[in-house]
Design a protein around this motif. Structure first.
Motif, PDB file in Angstrom:
ATOM      1  N   TYR A   1      21.658 -14.907  27.185  1.00 24.99           N
ATOM      2  CA  TYR A   1      20.982 -14.226  26.084  1.00 24.99           C
ATOM      3  C   TYR A   1      20.202 -15.223  25.252  1.00 24.99           C
ATOM      4  O   TYR A   1      20.543 -16.416  25.198  1.00 24.99           O
ATOM      5  CB  TYR A   1      22.006 -13.505  25.204  1.00 24.99           C
TER       6      TYR A   1
ATOM      7  N   GLU B   1      19.297 -15.698  12.902  1.00 23.13           N
ATOM      8  CA  GLU B   1      19.499 -14.471  13.673  1.00 23.13           C
ATOM      9  C   GLU B   1      19.224 -13.241  12.822  1.00 23.13           C
ATOM     10  O   GLU B   1      19.692 -13.124  11.689  1.00 23.13           O
ATOM     11  CB  GLU B   1      20.934 -14.427  14.204  1.00 23.13           C
TER      12      GLU B   1
ATOM     13  N   CYS C   1      18.771  -8.751  12.966  1.00 21.40           N
ATOM     14  CA  CYS C   1      19.317  -7.571  13.647  1.00 21.40           C
ATOM     15  C   CYS C   1      18.327  -6.421  13.494  1.00 21.40           C
ATOM     16  O   CYS C   1      18.323  -5.710  12.486  1.00 21.40           O
ATOM     17  CB  CYS C   1      20.671  -7.203  13.051  1.00 21.40           C
ATOM     18  N   ARG C   2      17.491  -6.244  14.513  1.00 20.62           N
ATOM     19  CA  ARG C   2      16.427  -5.241  14.421  1.00 20.62           C
ATOM     20  C   ARG C   2      16.966  -3.823  14.444  1.00 20.62           C
ATOM     21  O   ARG C   2      16.366  -2.901  13.893  1.00 20.62           O
ATOM     22  CB  ARG C   2      15.435  -5.433  15.566  1.00 20.62           C
TER      23      ARG C   2
ATOM     24  N   ASP D   1      21.873  -2.459  18.069  1.00 21.37           N
ATOM     25  CA  ASP D   1      22.207  -3.061  19.357  1.00 21.37           C
ATOM     26  C   ASP D   1      21.722  -4.506  19.500  1.00 21.37           C
ATOM     27  O   ASP D   1      21.801  -5.075  20.587  1.00 21.37           O
ATOM     28  CB  ASP D   1      21.602  -2.228  20.500  1.00 21.37           C
ATOM     29  N   THR D   2      21.214  -5.082  18.418  1.00 19.42           N
ATOM     30  CA  THR D   2      20.709  -6.449  18.499  1.00 19.42           C
ATOM     31  C   THR D   2      21.340  -7.308  17.405  1.00 19.42           C
ATOM     32  O   THR D   2      21.721  -6.792  16.346  1.00 19.42           O
ATOM     33  CB  THR D   2      19.177  -6.481  18.342  1.00 19.42           C
ATOM     34  N   PRO D   3      21.432  -8.622  17.669  1.00 23.49           N
ATOM     35  CA  PRO D   3      21.080  -9.312  18.912  1.00 23.49           C
ATOM     36  C   PRO D   3      22.035  -8.930  20.045  1.00 23.49           C
ATOM     37  O   PRO D   3      23.204  -8.630  19.804  1.00 23.49           O
ATOM     38  CB  PRO D   3      21.219 -10.796  18.544  1.00 23.49           C
ATOM     39  N   LYS D   4      21.534  -8.962  21.256  1.00 20.05           N
ATOM     40  CA  LYS D   4      22.287  -8.491  22.409  1.00 20.05           C
ATOM     41  C   LYS D   4      23.580  -9.268  22.623  1.00 20.05           C
ATOM     42  O   LYS D   4      24.570  -8.715  23.101  1.00 20.05           O
ATOM     43  CB  LYS D   4      21.420  -8.564  23.672  1.00 20.05           C
TER      44      LYS D   4
ATOM     45  N   ASP E   1      26.450  -7.717  20.785  1.00 21.86           N
ATOM     46  CA  ASP E   1      26.587  -6.266  20.947  1.00 21.86           C
ATOM     47  C   ASP E   1      27.766  -5.920  21.849  1.00 21.86           C
ATOM     48  O   ASP E   1      28.023  -6.595  22.858  1.00 21.86           O
ATOM     49  CB  ASP E   1      25.298  -5.679  21.529  1.00 21.86           C
TER      50      ASP E   1
ATOM     51  N   ASP F   1      26.875  -5.390  25.497  1.00 20.04           N
ATOM     52  CA  ASP F   1      26.185  -6.467  26.197  1.00 20.04           C
ATOM     53  C   ASP F   1      27.014  -7.749  26.217  1.00 20.04           C
ATOM     54  O   ASP F   1      27.898  -7.909  27.038  1.00 20.04           O
ATOM     55  CB  ASP F   1      24.808  -6.717  25.557  1.00 20.04           C
TER      56      ASP F   1
ATOM     57  N   ASN G   1      26.487  -5.241  12.379  1.00 16.11           N
ATOM     58  CA  ASN G   1      26.575  -5.706  13.764  1.00 16.11           C
ATOM     59  C   ASN G   1      27.552  -6.863  13.933  1.00 16.11           C
ATOM     60  O   ASN G   1      28.300  -6.914  14.906  1.00 16.11           O
ATOM     61  CB  ASN G   1      25.182  -6.116  14.268  1.00 16.11           C
TER      62      ASN G   1
END
Length: 541
Positions: free
Chosen positions: A150, A156, A158-159, A162-165, A168, A171, A219
């Motif tokens: 990844y 970092e 977090c858009r 589920d991000t950053p992958k 998650d 992932d 997240n």
């Protein structure tokens, strides 16, 4: 009556309370609501200057759920005032689980959802083809052998959820945690080496988590406990190894250097996820807050061997002008658990967003029933997450309507209960607040004094699960958390609805990862007819 014990029959209500209670879940004409509101306003006004802020308490003067409660320290270690809405009399039962000794002691593992020795026993059953262990073992090994590759950013962001992958739960997290489990299941050190390499990448490449990115608070609240659990499971492997990582625990200090792997990873946990997520622990009573107190408790516990470390806990601007708190690991662990109990039992305030139930008004409160503040109600409803699909003050979730947010909330709450259980404390799982708090006054998120009634039977995890599965007849999709709860309540349930839980699990095994726990069919599943035992314990920090 004992806290942690359901009350029934006439003991549940005094005559006056019964009259109030009958009104709560009855449709109320708008005209009556206006009269009722006017009476409350008049009553407050009749007291002259009004109540002397009963919600504002100096922490050391309060009888806390913890006899040696955390003392908040401001800059220069000066005592500062905590704003809390704790009950006048709270005595949580602390029950030490029977244990054959800390099964992780030989490896230095503390055990979060499992220990190395427990995993070795599970591996033996899996190799014999015993279910559900065999299928769960295969599932974990499949994830352990999937590529972990990844992109990591220095700052970092977090858009979306589920991000950053790499953090998650669909992932990077299951692929990392599965490697840590695989190391103990198989004894193959290549899995531990990969966990070390991944964590070293994280603590060298991710210098900071964007403090302005609100989504990151959620997240990293979801994913960080598995980072901690993964590191814990390779403790014997990297105990004497050196890594590159942050030399400071301060968020603003991004200096990277060499040192013992575990110590550098602890630094990264303190300066990044703890500091970022702590704001949600302070201000949210929804699933955001549940994820945050779990994460802050995990990190504080993982620092058990670093008592000199200071953890900086953010505070909502609406409390003490947002003054940050400073804790030792022991204080931070106790504070995270206190925040959890306050959230469950209705003693804290949600400051997160404009639609908090704690305004006791607005479209989030249905006109059909009396407004309800944040808590787990005596009916098992979680108002701050019920309002996402229905309303704060519903007496029951809509039948067959999938309740995603309450399930996420409960999953994180269960994860924190399990941590406490493995530290010798059953009080989270057993919590039921049977006090009747009429005219409970608190300062709302708008700064105004508000009053409500808190009813006996609130704060129960078991009742909250029943509200989804039994009362609403709704599918439970977050099976990983239900596996954990099912194992505990198999021997300690107090409600008849427990018999309906297993039907939610048996066709979906093995459980994968959700926004809270992972691979719990492996760690918490058991053979039909087998009586699950309480886990091994170690002392809290």
């Amino acid at each position: 009556m004992e806290r942690g014990e359901f009350v029934t029959g006439n003991r549940l209500r005094q005559e006056l309370d019964r009259q109030v209670r009958q009104t709560r879940h009855t449709k109320i004409p708008p005209s009556l609501l206006l009269i009722w509101t006017a009476l409350i306003v008049f009553s407050i006004a009749a007291c002259g200057a009004g109540p002397a802020k009963p919600a504002v308490l100096v922490a050391p003067a309060v009888e806390s759920p913890y006899a040696d409660g955390p003392a908040a320290r401001g800059a220069g270690d000066t005592q500062m005032e905590l704003v809390s809405i704790e009950p006048d009399e709270v005595k949580l039962p602390i029950v030490i689980s029977p244990s054959s000794g800390p099964l992780g002691a030989a490896t230095g593992s503390r055990g979060y959802l499992t220990t190395p020795q427990e995993l070795k026993a599970i591996a033996a059953k899996a190799k014999q083809g015993v279910q559900p262990y065999a299928k769960a073992y295969d599932s974990v090994m499949e994830f352990a052998n999937q590529e972990w590759d990844y992109n990591l950013d220095g700052k970092e962001k977090c858009r979306d959820s589920d991000t950053p992958k790499w953090i998650d739960d669909n992932d990077g997290i299951p692929r990392l945690y599965a490697r840590a489990l695989a190391y103990q299941l198989t004894g193959d050190e290549s899995y531990a080496a990969e966990v070390r390499a991944i964590l070293e990448r994280v603590m060298t490449e991710v210098k900071t988590i964007d403090i302005k990115d609100q989504q990151c608070r959620l997240n990293f609240g979801w994913g960080t406990p598995e980072l901690v659990a993964s590191a814990d499971l390779i403790n014997d492997y990297w105990a004497n190894l050196n890594c590159q990582g942050p030399l400071s625990t301060l968020y603003t200090n991004t200096t990277v250097g060499g040192g013992k792997c575990k110590a550098l990873f602890q630094n990264w946990l303190v300066k990044n996820p703890y500091y970022i997520v702590s704001l949600s622990a302070a201000e949210s009573n929804s699933n955001w807050g549940a994820a945050a107190t779990t994460t802050t408790a995990y990190i504080a516990d993982y620092l058990w061997d670093r008592p000199e470390v200071t953890l900086i806990h953010q505070q909502t601007p609406k409390v003490n002008n947002g003054a940050e708190m400073k804790f030792t690991p022991s204080e931070a662990y106790a504070f995270a658990n206190q925040r959890m109990f306050d959230r469950m039992n209705g003693y804290s305030v949600d400051y997160h967003g404009a639609n908090s139930c704690d305004f006791l008004s607005g479209p989030q409160q249905s006109n059909e029933w009396v407004p309800v503040k944040s808590q787990i109600t005596e009916d098992g409803i979680i108002p701050e997450d019920a309002r996402r699909e229905q309303a704060c003050n519903i007496p029951k979730y809509a039948e067959e309507m999938y309740q995603n947010y309450p399930q996420i909330h409960l999953g994180n709450n269960i994860q924190q209960c399990e941590l406490m259980l493995r530290r010798g404390d059953r009080s989270c799982y057993d919590n039921v607040d049977n006090t009747l708090r009429k005219d409970f006054a608190f300062i709302g998120p708008d700064g105004e004094t508000k009053s409500t009634t808190l009813y006996p039977g609130r704060g129960s995890i078991e009742r909250a699960i029943d509200a989804v599965i039994v009362d609403a007849k709704t599918e439970w999709k977050h099976d990983a958390a239900l596996e954990v709860a099912y194992r505990y309540y198999y021997n300690y349930h107090r409600l008849s609805g427990f018999d309906q839980w297993f039907a939610q699990l048996e066709n979906d095994r093995p459980a994968g990862c959700s926004q809270n726990v992972c691979f719990t069919t492996l760690t918490h599943g058991f053979v039909p007819g087998e009586t699950p035992t309480l886990p091994p314990t170690v002392s809290p920090p």
